[in-house]
Design an enzyme around this catalytic site. Structure first.
Site, short mmCIF file in Angstrom:
data_model
loop_
_atom_site.label_atom_id
_atom_site.label_comp_id
_atom_site.label_asym_id
_atom_site.label_seq_id
_atom_site.Cartn_x
_atom_site.Cartn_y
_atom_site.Cartn_z
N SER A 690 0.64 -1.27 -0.21
CA SER A 690 0.12 0.29 0.23
C SER A 690 1.34 0.95 -0.13
O SER A 690 0.39 1.78 -0.53
CB SER A 690 -0.89 -0.01 1.60
OG SER A 690 -0.07 0.40 2.34
N LYS A 733 -6.23 3.09 8.40
CA LYS A 733 -5.41 4.58 7.86
C LYS A 733 -6.08 5.65 7.59
O LYS A 733 -5.36 7.10 8.78
CB LYS A 733 -5.59 4.20 6.85
CG LYS A 733 -4.65 2.87 6.34
CD LYS A 733 -4.27 2.98 4.84
CE LYS A 733 -3.07 1.08 5.29
NZ LYS A 733 -3.66 1.13 3.81
#
Length: 804
Positions: A690, A733
């Site tokens: 990611s 996140k």
């Protein structure tokens, strides 16, 4: 065997028809017997003292119906007794005498007319029938012969004992003599009283003959046992006799309590209402236990096994609180947020209202530490009115911890599942399996594999622990498992559970939790009140913003506790203090700020980009740094990157080089420099795809000389074709970005559906941009260049980078 003079069978008549009455407990006095008795009760003592000095004084001796009555009335006495002469009185101490009585004949109470100073009654003497016939002679001979045989089986008696029988010719007198000397263990007071009340001599002899016959059988069986002769016995009568004999032997050995314990154990198992299959095993084990010696090791092993069966809740359940409103209210009182979890529990309660036979759900809460996964179990149990138990599985490596040890091992016990059910006392508790992701595997087996049966709704109704080796129904248990991440949980185990992700808390959630729960809890824990220490809203915000940066609230609670401790010390020293927890007071107690906004200062220079990462502790921000140096076009990667992240870095650099002409970068210049990509915090391993988007932005920022905006963070996987692909942990996140003060976040367009789980207040405060290709990234994240590096794009050319 004490006897009386046969000629005394016709006693002299008393002067009046009334005699003093001496109550007797635990024994019966017969005619033809001379026995000593201890006298210590007040009335009886007064009677004996009144008779002192009188020669040939007569008393009426009557047995009590119950030995527990200390001062009986005539209602507590039998109506038939024995007239006795007082032979001797011995003073044993104050208010304590030993009286020797000689039984003379039977009497019946006609009327009672005195209780004080001692009992006295008018009586009717019962004359003894001296009529003899053939039947009575035969009965007497049979009784005499049976008694001789009994005496012959008792080797410890004097040799001339049997000769006493020849001195008594009357069958009735013989029956009285034998009955009076019969051991109380073989003839109760009630049995002897029945013989005393048998005025008909034939009936009396038959009763005594039956009693002697039973004793004779006992002695014969005892002889058979001692000589180890194995003969088939009549089951009903012999088994009774053997049990009586065994009971007497154990009482002599001081082991008489074993039978009582076994009987109590059998009764406990009966009350537990075990299934028929279990009851069959229990009966067999109880039978084995009765035949074992108490000193044998197997006795204790079997007894412990049966006690476990008795203590398990085979049929006991608690009644669920099925009111949806009540369940929802209890959950809201204990936890802020966590709407998805609350919704699932409310749904289960609603279904239970419609289907009472619904099996318990099996839920898995996955989330960072400190967000309330374990405490949720306690709250759920309270809301449903169920018992709560917790099993800590962190570090467990032995399969036997779940399924128990087999009884062949020394010190074997059931596994933790059955231990928790025993402690709960019901078969439908809320059972929390804590930290299932932290179980290990070694040579002793895999505990996660043992949980497969426990957590399978189709199998756990017949769960079989190794120790019990019997099926136990776990289908009504509500299992709640907790974990921090997926990595340590086998796929088949996850497949058996309904997964509910428990995210970290937002800043707003933390402020509410601190205000409603943590501050009152810590004030109470430290013996403080609001008058001593008052937390202001800005003070709580200061603790949240500057002294904690976590997904949960454990660290927040510790910091609040530190503020409380500082005030508690002052109060304990005798100071009359009233403090207000303002931001200044918080800083004075907790020291300098532990967390500072480092976004701006670290992203003012080209080559530094802010990324977002997922960890078991929640979301985190990370910085990716890139720099260049003269070289040969090599790429250096540092920061403890693992394989997948290294490949993402290589992909980002390769993509930038492939688009050098579009970025207005000289390919030859790129060959003359080396690139170094670094992620700070070397001690922490980092992996995952990611960070690809962030690495691309950092490398492009370095080569173009344009810094990345300080309020922008990004996440996404990249491909060589320039596509931005979806990643996991989007909610965590975004929460991390919100905690860090980020106001603009780029995420892959294919993660749009993940935004449904993000709290609305976070979405309101963060601008979220969806990107599907790398062409969209640079115009969104790059500031105008502070200085144009050699061979880099000019400020005017940056506008053209959208077409990369």
């Amino acid at each position: 065997m004490p006897t009386g003079d046969p000629s005394s069978r016709t006693p002299p008549s008393p002067d009046a028809d009334s005699v003093p009455i001496l109550p007797l407990r635990n024994s019966v006095l017969f005619p033809m017997s001379v026995v000593p008795i201890n006298v210590g009760r007040p009335r009886s003592v007064r009677l004996v003292e009144d008779l002192l000095g009188r020669e040939r004084a007569l008393v009426g001796v009557i047995s009590q119906r119950s030995p527990d009555v200390d001062e009986p009335t005539f209602k507590e006495l039998y109506s038939v007794g024995t007239v006795a002469r007082v032979v001797k009185v011995i003073r044993l101490g104050p208010n304590n005498y030993s009286v020797v009585l000689n039984g003379l004949g039977r009497f019946r109470v006609k009327s009672a007319f005195s209780l004080e100073p001692y009992m006295r009654a008018r009586i009717e003497r019962i004359p003894e029938s001296l009529v003899r016939d053939v039947e009575l002679e035969a009965l007497g001979a049979g009784l005499r012969e049976a008694t001789r045989e009994v005496l012959g089986l008792m080797p410890n008696l004097p040799r001339d004992t049997a000769g006493i029988l020849d001195n008594v010719r009357e069958p009735g007198a013989l029956a009285d003599l034998i009955a009076s000397n019969f051991p109380q263990a073989q003839a109760s007071v009630g049995d002897k009283q029945e013989i005393l009340e048998a005025f008909d001599v034939k009936a009396r002899v038959r009763l005594v003959l039956a009693m002697v016959g039973r004793q004779l059988e006992v002695l014969r069986v005892k002889k058979e046992i001692s000589s180890m002769v194995q003969e088939e016995m009549g089951k009903s009568q012999r088994e009774y006799i053997l049990r009586q004999q065994m009971k007497s032997i154990k009482e002599e050995l001081g082991e008489g309590g074993d039978d009582d314990e076994i009987e109590e154990l059998r009764e406990r198992i009966r009350r537990a209402k075990v299934p028929a299959e279990v009851d069959k095993v229990v009966r067999k084990q109880l039978s084995r236990l009765r035949s074992m010696a108490q000193q044998s090791a197997e006795f204790n092993v079997t007894k412990t096994y049966l006690e476990w069966i008795a203590d398990l809740p085979w049929s006991k359940t608690t009644v669920d609180k099925l009111s949806v409103e009540s369940v929802r209210r209890c959950l809201d009182e204990d936890h802020l947020g966590l709407e998805k979890v609350k919704k699932r529990i409310v749904e289960y309660s609603a279904i239970r209202q419609l289907r009472t036979d619904k099996k318990g759900p099996i839920l898995l809460f996955i989330g960072p530490p400190g967000v309330g996964k374990t405490s949720l179990g306690k709250s759920i149990a309270r809301s449903m009115g169920r018992r709560y138990e917790r099993i800590a599985l962190g570090g467990v490596r032995d399969e036997a911890e779940i399924r128990g040890h087999r009884r062949t091992y020394v010190g074997a016990l059931p596994g933790r599942i059955l231990q928790a059910l025993k402690k709960a006392g019901t078969k439908n508790p809320v059972l929390v399996l804590d930290e299932v992701d932290k179980m290990g595997v070694d040579l002793r087996g895999d505990p996660a594999a043992a949980l497969l049966e426990v957590l399978d709704p189709e199998q756990n109704s017949t769960f079989q622990d190794h120790y019990l080796d019997l099926p136990f129904d776990l289908s009504q248990v509500m299992f709640l498992a907790t974990a921090n991440n997926w990595d340590g949980i086998p796929g088949p185990l996850v497949d058996r559970m309904e997964v509910i992700e428990v995210p970290g808390y937002t800043r707003t959630d933390k402020l509410g939790i601190a205000r409603e729960f943590l501050v009152p809890k810590q004030l109470s824990a430290h013996g403080l009140t609001d008058e001593r220490l008052e937390f202001t809203e800005p003070g709580i915000e200061a603790v949240v913003d500057h002294y904690t940066r976590e997904a949960g609230v454990r660290g927040l609670e510790r910091q609040i506790a530190a503020v409380c401790r500082a005030t508690a010390v002052k109060v304990a020293e005798g100071n009359d203090v009233r403090e207000v927890a303002t931001p200044e007071h918080v800083e004075q107690v907790l020291g300098p700020h532990k967390h500072r906004p480092e976004i701006a200062e670290r992203t003012l220079q080209p080559g530094v980009a802010t990324g977002l990462a997922w960890t078991p502790a929640g979301g985190e921000i990370l910085f990716i740094e890139a720099t260049k140096m003269p070289g040969k076009g090599n790429v250096v990667l540092t920061g403890n990157m693992r394989n997948v992240m290294q490949e993402s870095a290589s992909t980002a650099v390769s993509f930038v080089r492939s688009k050098a002409d579009r970025l207005h970068l000289d390919p030859e210049w790129l060959k003359e420099i080396d690139l170094h990509v670094h992620i700070p915090q070397h001690g922490t391993p980092k992996d995952g795809p990611s960070a690809g988007v962030t690495m691309f932005a950092a490398v492009a920022s370095l080569l173009l000389g344009a810094p990345v905006r300080s309020d922008v963070a990004m996440t996404g996987e990249i491909s060589l074709r320039g596509r931005v692909m979806p990643v996991g942990g989007v909610k965590e996140k975004l929460l991390a970005a919100h905690r860090a003060g980020i106001r603009h976040v780029l995420i892959p367009a294919k993660n749009r559906r993940d935004l449904e789980d993000v709290p609305q207040d976070v979405k309101d405060q963060i601008k979220i941009t969806m990107v599907s290709s790398m062409e969209e990234i640079l115009p969104l994240v790059l500031e105008p260049p502070r200085r144009a590096p050699a061979q880099s794009a000019s400020p005017e050319e940056l506008e053209e980078q959208a077409g990369v």
